[in-house]
Design a protein around this motif. Structure first.
Motif, PDB file in Angstrom:
ATOM      1  N   THR A  42     -30.464 -21.924 -21.672  1.00  0.00           N
ATOM      2  CA  THR A  42     -30.661 -23.325 -22.014  1.00  0.00           C
ATOM      3  C   THR A  42     -31.208 -24.036 -20.896  1.00  0.00           C
ATOM      4  O   THR A  42     -31.494 -23.298 -19.788  1.00  0.00           O
ATOM      5  CB  THR A  42     -29.113 -24.173 -22.516  1.00  0.00           C
ATOM      6  OG1 THR A  42     -29.642 -25.445 -23.085  1.00  0.00           O
ATOM      7  CG2 THR A  42     -28.358 -24.650 -21.113  1.00  0.00           C
TER       8      THR A  42
ATOM      9  N   PHE B   1     -26.559 -30.934 -18.711  1.00  0.00           N
ATOM     10  CA  PHE B   1     -27.078 -30.261 -19.757  1.00  0.00           C
ATOM     11  C   PHE B   1     -27.980 -31.286 -20.560  1.00  0.00           C
ATOM     12  O   PHE B   1     -27.730 -32.251 -20.890  1.00  0.00           O
ATOM     13  CB  PHE B   1     -26.067 -29.646 -20.698  1.00  0.00           C
ATOM     14  CG  PHE B   1     -25.244 -28.538 -20.308  1.00  0.00           C
ATOM     15  CD1 PHE B   1     -25.609 -27.075 -20.715  1.00  0.00           C
ATOM     16  CD2 PHE B   1     -24.278 -28.596 -19.302  1.00  0.00           C
ATOM     17  CE1 PHE B   1     -24.710 -25.988 -20.086  1.00  0.00           C
ATOM     18  CE2 PHE B   1     -23.539 -27.433 -19.070  1.00  0.00           C
ATOM     19  CZ  PHE B   1     -23.871 -26.394 -19.373  1.00  0.00           C
TER      20      PHE B   1
ATOM     21  N   MET C 162     -29.135 -30.196 -26.765  1.00  0.00           N
ATOM     22  CA  MET C 162     -29.653 -29.310 -27.723  1.00  0.00           C
ATOM     23  C   MET C 162     -29.213 -29.483 -29.298  1.00  0.00           C
ATOM     24  O   MET C 162     -29.550 -28.600 -29.895  1.00  0.00           O
ATOM     25  CB  MET C 162     -29.600 -27.745 -27.345  1.00  0.00           C
ATOM     26  CG  MET C 162     -30.468 -27.573 -25.851  1.00  0.00           C
ATOM     27  SD  MET C 162     -32.151 -27.846 -26.110  1.00  0.00           S
ATOM     28  CE  MET C 162     -32.900 -27.218 -24.310  1.00  0.00           C
TER      29      MET C 162
ATOM     30  N   PHE D  47     -23.865 -23.569 -26.979  1.00  0.00           N
ATOM     31  CA  PHE D  47     -24.068 -22.004 -26.825  1.00  0.00           C
ATOM     32  C   PHE D  47     -23.006 -21.333 -28.038  1.00  0.00           C
ATOM     33  O   PHE D  47     -21.744 -21.598 -27.739  1.00  0.00           O
ATOM     34  CB  PHE D  47     -24.051 -21.513 -25.594  1.00  0.00           C
ATOM     35  CG  PHE D  47     -24.270 -20.047 -25.685  1.00  0.00           C
ATOM     36  CD1 PHE D  47     -25.224 -19.469 -26.143  1.00  0.00           C
ATOM     37  CD2 PHE D  47     -23.385 -18.953 -25.147  1.00  0.00           C
ATOM     38  CE1 PHE D  47     -25.346 -17.973 -26.246  1.00  0.00           C
ATOM     39  CE2 PHE D  47     -23.419 -17.758 -24.978  1.00  0.00           C
ATOM     40  CZ  PHE D  47     -24.553 -17.248 -25.341  1.00  0.00           C
TER      41      PHE D  47
ATOM     42  N   THR E 126     -33.206 -22.800 -34.782  1.00  0.00           N
ATOM     43  CA  THR E 126     -34.161 -23.464 -33.686  1.00  0.00           C
ATOM     44  C   THR E 126     -34.866 -24.966 -34.483  1.00  0.00           C
ATOM     45  O   THR E 126     -34.875 -25.746 -33.583  1.00  0.00           O
ATOM     46  CB  THR E 126     -35.138 -22.388 -33.370  1.00  0.00           C
ATOM     47  OG1 THR E 126     -34.421 -21.374 -32.768  1.00  0.00           O
ATOM     48  CG2 THR E 126     -35.918 -23.110 -32.237  1.00  0.00           C
TER      49      THR E 126
ATOM     50  N   ASN F  34     -36.092 -31.640 -26.707  1.00  0.00           N
ATOM     51  CA  ASN F  34     -35.757 -30.783 -25.707  1.00  0.00           C
ATOM     52  C   ASN F  34     -35.570 -29.332 -26.280  1.00  0.00           C
ATOM     53  O   ASN F  34     -35.780 -28.347 -25.441  1.00  0.00           O
ATOM     54  CB  ASN F  34     -34.207 -31.152 -25.526  1.00  0.00           C
ATOM     55  CG  ASN F  34     -33.723 -32.250 -24.764  1.00  0.00           C
ATOM     56  OD1 ASN F  34     -34.624 -32.659 -24.204  1.00  0.00           O
ATOM     57  ND2 ASN F  34     -32.613 -32.792 -24.705  1.00  0.00           N
ATOM     58  N   ARG F  35     -35.498 -28.931 -27.473  1.00  0.00           N
ATOM     59  CA  ARG F  35     -35.622 -27.582 -27.992  1.00  0.00           C
ATOM     60  C   ARG F  35     -37.222 -27.240 -27.964  1.00  0.00           C
ATOM     61  O   ARG F  35     -37.443 -26.090 -27.538  1.00  0.00           O
ATOM     62  CB  ARG F  35     -35.268 -27.611 -29.539  1.00  0.00           C
ATOM     63  CG  ARG F  35     -33.545 -27.634 -29.756  1.00  0.00           C
ATOM     64  CD  ARG F  35     -33.325 -27.175 -31.115  1.00  0.00           C
ATOM     65  NE  ARG F  35     -31.766 -27.420 -31.130  1.00  0.00           N
ATOM     66  CZ  ARG F  35     -31.097 -27.026 -31.988  1.00  0.00           C
ATOM     67  NH1 ARG F  35     -31.776 -26.461 -33.091  1.00  0.00           N
ATOM     68  NH2 ARG F  35     -29.785 -27.333 -32.386  1.00  0.00           N
TER      69      ARG F  35
ATOM     70  N   LEU G 126     -37.815 -26.057 -24.278  1.00  0.00           N
ATOM     71  CA  LEU G 126     -37.334 -24.555 -24.167  1.00  0.00           C
ATOM     72  C   LEU G 126     -38.355 -23.685 -24.835  1.00  0.00           C
ATOM     73  O   LEU G 126     -38.676 -22.532 -24.289  1.00  0.00           O
ATOM     74  CB  LEU G 126     -35.945 -24.566 -24.380  1.00  0.00           C
ATOM     75  CG  LEU G 126     -35.170 -23.306 -24.498  1.00  0.00           C
ATOM     76  CD1 LEU G 126     -35.283 -22.742 -23.053  1.00  0.00           C
ATOM     77  CD2 LEU G 126     -34.028 -23.161 -25.106  1.00  0.00           C
TER      78      LEU G 126
ATOM     79  N   TRP H  47     -30.987 -21.257 -31.062  1.00  0.00           N
ATOM     80  CA  TRP H  47     -32.117 -22.189 -30.311  1.00  0.00           C
ATOM     81  C   TRP H  47     -32.026 -21.435 -28.789  1.00  0.00           C
ATOM     82  O   TRP H  47     -33.094 -21.492 -28.229  1.00  0.00           O
ATOM     83  CB  TRP H  47     -31.899 -23.498 -30.212  1.00  0.00           C
ATOM     84  CG  TRP H  47     -30.257 -23.907 -29.991  1.00  0.00           C
ATOM     85  CD1 TRP H  47     -29.375 -24.297 -30.492  1.00  0.00           C
ATOM     86  CD2 TRP H  47     -30.161 -24.184 -28.491  1.00  0.00           C
ATOM     87  NE1 TRP H  47     -28.407 -24.527 -29.822  1.00  0.00           N
ATOM     88  CE2 TRP H  47     -28.687 -24.615 -28.515  1.00  0.00           C
ATOM     89  CE3 TRP H  47     -30.613 -23.794 -27.190  1.00  0.00           C
ATOM     90  CZ2 TRP H  47     -27.954 -24.815 -27.476  1.00  0.00           C
ATOM     91  CZ3 TRP H  47     -29.958 -24.135 -26.166  1.00  0.00           C
ATOM     92  CH2 TRP H  47     -28.688 -24.495 -26.203  1.00  0.00           C
ATOM     93  N   TRP H  48     -31.080 -20.814 -28.462  1.00  0.00           N
ATOM     94  CA  TRP H  48     -30.855 -20.305 -27.215  1.00  0.00           C
ATOM     95  C   TRP H  48     -31.475 -18.814 -26.895  1.00  0.00           C
ATOM     96  O   TRP H  48     -31.187 -18.359 -25.793  1.00  0.00           O
ATOM     97  CB  TRP H  48     -29.415 -20.301 -26.893  1.00  0.00           C
ATOM     98  CG  TRP H  48     -28.549 -19.576 -27.668  1.00  0.00           C
ATOM     99  CD1 TRP H  48     -28.078 -18.265 -27.664  1.00  0.00           C
ATOM    100  CD2 TRP H  48     -27.847 -20.032 -28.805  1.00  0.00           C
ATOM    101  NE1 TRP H  48     -27.191 -17.978 -28.810  1.00  0.00           N
ATOM    102  CE2 TRP H  48     -26.899 -19.068 -29.603  1.00  0.00           C
ATOM    103  CE3 TRP H  48     -27.446 -21.227 -29.444  1.00  0.00           C
ATOM    104  CZ2 TRP H  48     -26.230 -19.365 -30.655  1.00  0.00           C
ATOM    105  CZ3 TRP H  48     -26.598 -21.482 -30.488  1.00  0.00           C
ATOM    106  CH2 TRP H  48     -26.130 -20.350 -31.051  1.00  0.00           C
TER     107      TRP H  48
END
Length: 222
Positions: free
Chosen positions: A124, A131, A134, A138, A147, A166-167, A170, A186-187
């Motif tokens: 992330t 943080f 997201m 996680f 995602t 934010n996604r 990344l 997404w991670w």
């Protein structure tokens, strides 16, 4: 997908860049066999460094997991399987839900679980304040972890817009250097393994590594 193994060694991400921080999630959760470090293959590390250096100022990667010992893969698979069975899932529904989130533990180097290749990473983004939001934590195995979940909301509220952006950050920095995203998480990003091969149309270059085979030095440290 075919694998043309290139025999790159695993490299520790510990101390490799001020822009890459580690939080070995499964070690902290006392998963059997987990190690207090995160490793990737050399080519994946080179790309991760490029991605980290492209992050905005005061943004950093926080890595939860990379290469995964077989024992860890087995424990995660069995833990989720038990959790889903307790919810009443059986047969094909159980197997389909398992496959969304945890690869079947395979000792076949030609059909490896993706994290056993050294080409899969879970991460992330954090800032000096903490943080980035997201939308889920996680290893949150819900539909919100997909995602594009927040991309599909027709009229997002202000928080949902922040999560969506934010996604996007990344995803953009990882894909720009050659990683591909696993749609359900997404991670999770891949390079060089069969997940990556299916997304890019290339042969995979990383097969399974069942034991820690590491390279002590890496010229790309910055």
């Amino acid at each position: 997908m075919p694998i043309n193994e290139n025999h790159e060694k695993l490299i520790s991400l510990s101390g490799i860049s001020k822009k890459i921080l580690l939080k070995p999630y499964y070690y902290e959760k006392d998963i059997p066999g987990a190690i207090n470090d995160c490793y990737l293959r050399e080519g994946a590390v080179e790309r991760l460094l490029k991605a980290a250096n492209s992050l905005p100022e005061n943004y950093y990667f926080l890595v939860f997991d990379g290469w995964r010992p077989f024992r860890v893969q087995m424990a995660l698979y069995e833990n989720l399987k038990k959790e889903l069975q307790e919810k009443g899932l059986t047969g094909e529904k159980l197997n389909n839900e398992l496959a969304k989130y945890v690869d079947y533990p395979s000792v076949d180097k030609n059909r490896p679980s993706n994290h056993l290749t050294g080409g899969a990473i879970d991460l992330t983004i954090v800032t000096d304040e903490g943080f980035l939001n997201m939308g889920t934590g996680f290893d949150d195995f819900s539909k919100k972890s997909r995602t594009n979940y927040f991309e599909e909301i027709m009229y997002p509220n202000e928080e949902e817009k922040v999560i969506r952006e934010n996604r996007r950050i990344l995803k953009e920095v990882m894909e720009n250097v050659g990683f591909t995203n696993f749609d359900e998480e997404w991670w999770h990003y891949d390079f060089g393994n069969q997940n990556w091969g299916m997304k890019t149309g290339n042969d995979a270059i990383y097969g399974g590594i069942l034991e820690l085979e590491f390279k002590r030095n890496f010229s790309g440290v910055c």
